[in-house]
Design a protein around this motif. Structure first.
Motif, PDB file in Angstrom:
ATOM      1  N   UNK A 127       0.815  -1.210   0.000  1.00  0.00           N
ATOM      2  CA  UNK A 127       0.000   0.000   0.000  1.00  0.00           C
ATOM      3  C   UNK A 127       0.848   1.259   0.000  1.00  0.00           C
ATOM      4  N   UNK A 128       1.966   1.273   0.705  1.00  0.00           N
ATOM      5  CA  UNK A 128       2.773   2.480   0.836  1.00  0.00           C
ATOM      6  C   UNK A 128       4.163   2.339   0.212  1.00  0.00           C
ATOM      7  N   UNK A 129       4.383   1.282  -0.555  1.00  0.00           N
ATOM      8  CA  UNK A 129       5.678   1.056  -1.187  1.00  0.00           C
ATOM      9  C   UNK A 129       5.469   0.827  -2.677  1.00  0.00           C
ATOM     10  N   UNK A 130       6.300   1.438  -3.504  1.00  0.00           N
ATOM     11  CA  UNK A 130       6.248   1.144  -4.936  1.00  0.00           C
ATOM     12  C   UNK A 130       7.603   1.435  -5.569  1.00  0.00           C
ATOM     13  N   UNK A 151       5.571   8.313  -0.540  1.00  0.00           N
ATOM     14  CA  UNK A 151       5.777   9.600  -1.178  1.00  0.00           C
ATOM     15  C   UNK A 151       6.713  10.515  -0.417  1.00  0.00           C
ATOM     16  N   UNK A 152       7.459   9.953   0.530  1.00  0.00           N
ATOM     17  CA  UNK A 152       8.353  10.755   1.384  1.00  0.00           C
ATOM     18  C   UNK A 152       9.818  10.447   1.139  1.00  0.00           C
ATOM     19  N   UNK A 153      10.181   9.157   1.112  1.00  0.00           N
ATOM     20  CA  UNK A 153      11.565   8.742   0.944  1.00  0.00           C
ATOM     21  C   UNK A 153      11.728   8.056  -0.401  1.00  0.00           C
ATOM     22  N   UNK A 154      12.770   8.437  -1.150  1.00  0.00           N
ATOM     23  CA  UNK A 154      13.031   7.838  -2.452  1.00  0.00           C
ATOM     24  C   UNK A 154      14.501   7.440  -2.546  1.00  0.00           C
ATOM     25  N   UNK A 155      14.747   6.224  -3.056  1.00  0.00           N
ATOM     26  CA  UNK A 155      16.093   5.733  -3.328  1.00  0.00           C
ATOM     27  C   UNK A 155      16.201   5.492  -4.829  1.00  0.00           C
ATOM     28  N   UNK A 156      17.280   6.009  -5.453  1.00  0.00           N
ATOM     29  CA  UNK A 156      17.373   5.981  -6.915  1.00  0.00           C
ATOM     30  C   UNK A 156      18.711   5.395  -7.364  1.00  0.00           C
ATOM     31  N   UNK A 157      18.686   4.750  -8.526  1.00  0.00           N
ATOM     32  CA  UNK A 157      19.906   4.241  -9.154  1.00  0.00           C
ATOM     33  C   UNK A 157      19.682   4.219 -10.660  1.00  0.00           C
ATOM     34  N   UNK A 158      20.740   4.492 -11.428  1.00  0.00           N
ATOM     35  CA  UNK A 158      20.585   4.506 -12.873  1.00  0.00           C
ATOM     36  C   UNK A 158      21.920   4.460 -13.583  1.00  0.00           C
ATOM     37  N   UNK A 159      21.829   4.341 -14.899  1.00  0.00           N
ATOM     38  CA  UNK A 159      23.035   4.295 -15.726  1.00  0.00           C
ATOM     39  C   UNK A 159      22.756   5.033 -17.031  1.00  0.00           C
TER      40      UNK A 159
END
Length: 278
Positions: free
Chosen positions: A104-107, A136-144
């Motif tokens: 519900x609170x994770x995507x 909608x508060x904490x975001x972790x990102x990774x990319x190339x």
């Protein structure tokens, strides 16, 4: 100019100037489809006899299927125009994303982007990445990012970051690997004056149910508003203080099935709401 001993010598002065003017519009075509375009005038003067100006345009289209979490976009940038005899760096951008609800609170959002340079064969790039978001508060990102980095070694283009959003304030940090040149770090802090909220919609009316053995089917009337992209159903369990959403993503249909229900047992109080795209 250069003096007899190789030292720079003053030989007049100049005042470089530049001017950019933009104007654009956007509109929606039905559910999930939007279109936008802008026109711009660019002028620059780097010195006597070097004044140049150009007109150009950008056009873009986006389609978002809210129930499936898929989103696609395409944009043509810097179409037309040239400065000092050189064409503007026009390109065709293609992008896509998919939102995968975990709870519900994770995507998690997966994204891919391609930039095709139309007048520079070596300027095309491609990117892919993912973002995990909690409430909608904490975001972790990774990319190339795949691009021409010359002879740099050490996975240049690899990036990671984190974001924190509290009410109108947002803090973001990103780290990018530049290979043998080391790492670059970027920190941004933003504050939005006034909440950014979608216009409120009336809750769906006519909530009712049907029961067959252990299956309960909730159904309600469709909200007569073209801006509705889906419906959310909330449940407040006995003894709880707050409603919690039971569907992982907005429902396209005006019904929801509950399986494994037992007759005579109280599961809680049902609430419902319709939602817009922000």
């Amino acid at each position: 100019s250069v003096g007899p001993f190789g030292n720079p010598v003053a030989n007049g002065s100049f005042n470089p100037t530049g001017l950019d003017l933009y104007g654009g519009f956007g509109l929606k075509w039905g559910e999930g489809l939007s279109f936008g375009a802008d026109g711009k005038f660019i002028s620059e003067n780097l010195g006597p006899g070097s004044a140049s100006s150009a007109f150009a345009a950008d056009v873009g289209i986006k389609y978002r299927n809210f129930p499936t979490g898929l989103c696609f976009g395409a944009a043509l940038l810097n179409a037309g125009g040239a400065l000092e005899g050189s064409p503007l760096p026009s390109s065709l951008d293609l992008s896509g994303s998919y939102m995968l609800p975990l709870a519900t609170e994770h995507f998690v959002v997966f994204g891919v982007d391609g930039n095709l340079a139309l007048n520079d064969s070596s300027g095309s790039t491609g990117s892919l990445g993912a973002e995990y978001c909690y409430r909608g508060t904490l975001a972790l990102r990774a990319g190339y990012r795949m691009a021409g980095y010359g002879n740099l070694q050490g996975l240049p283009g690899l990036a990671a970051g984190v974001g924190l959003k509290l009410d109108q304030a947002e803090l973001n940090y990103a780290m990018t690997n530049l290979g043998e040149l080391g790492f670059s770090h970027q920190v941004s802090l933003s504050y939005r004056f006034g909440p950014l909220e979608a216009p409120l919609l009336p809750a769906p009316a006519g909530l009712d149910y049907e029961m067959d053995d252990d299956l309960v089917v909730l159904h309600w009337n469709q909200v007569p508003d073209k801006g509705v992209l889906g419906y959310n159903v909330y449940l407040k369990k006995p003894g709880a203080d707050h409603f919690r959403r039971v569907n992982s993503k907005p429902l396209a249909e005006t019904r929801l099935n509950f399986k494994g229900m037992k007759k005579g047992k109280t599961y809680g109080e049902i609430g419902r709401a319709s939602c817009r795209e922000r």
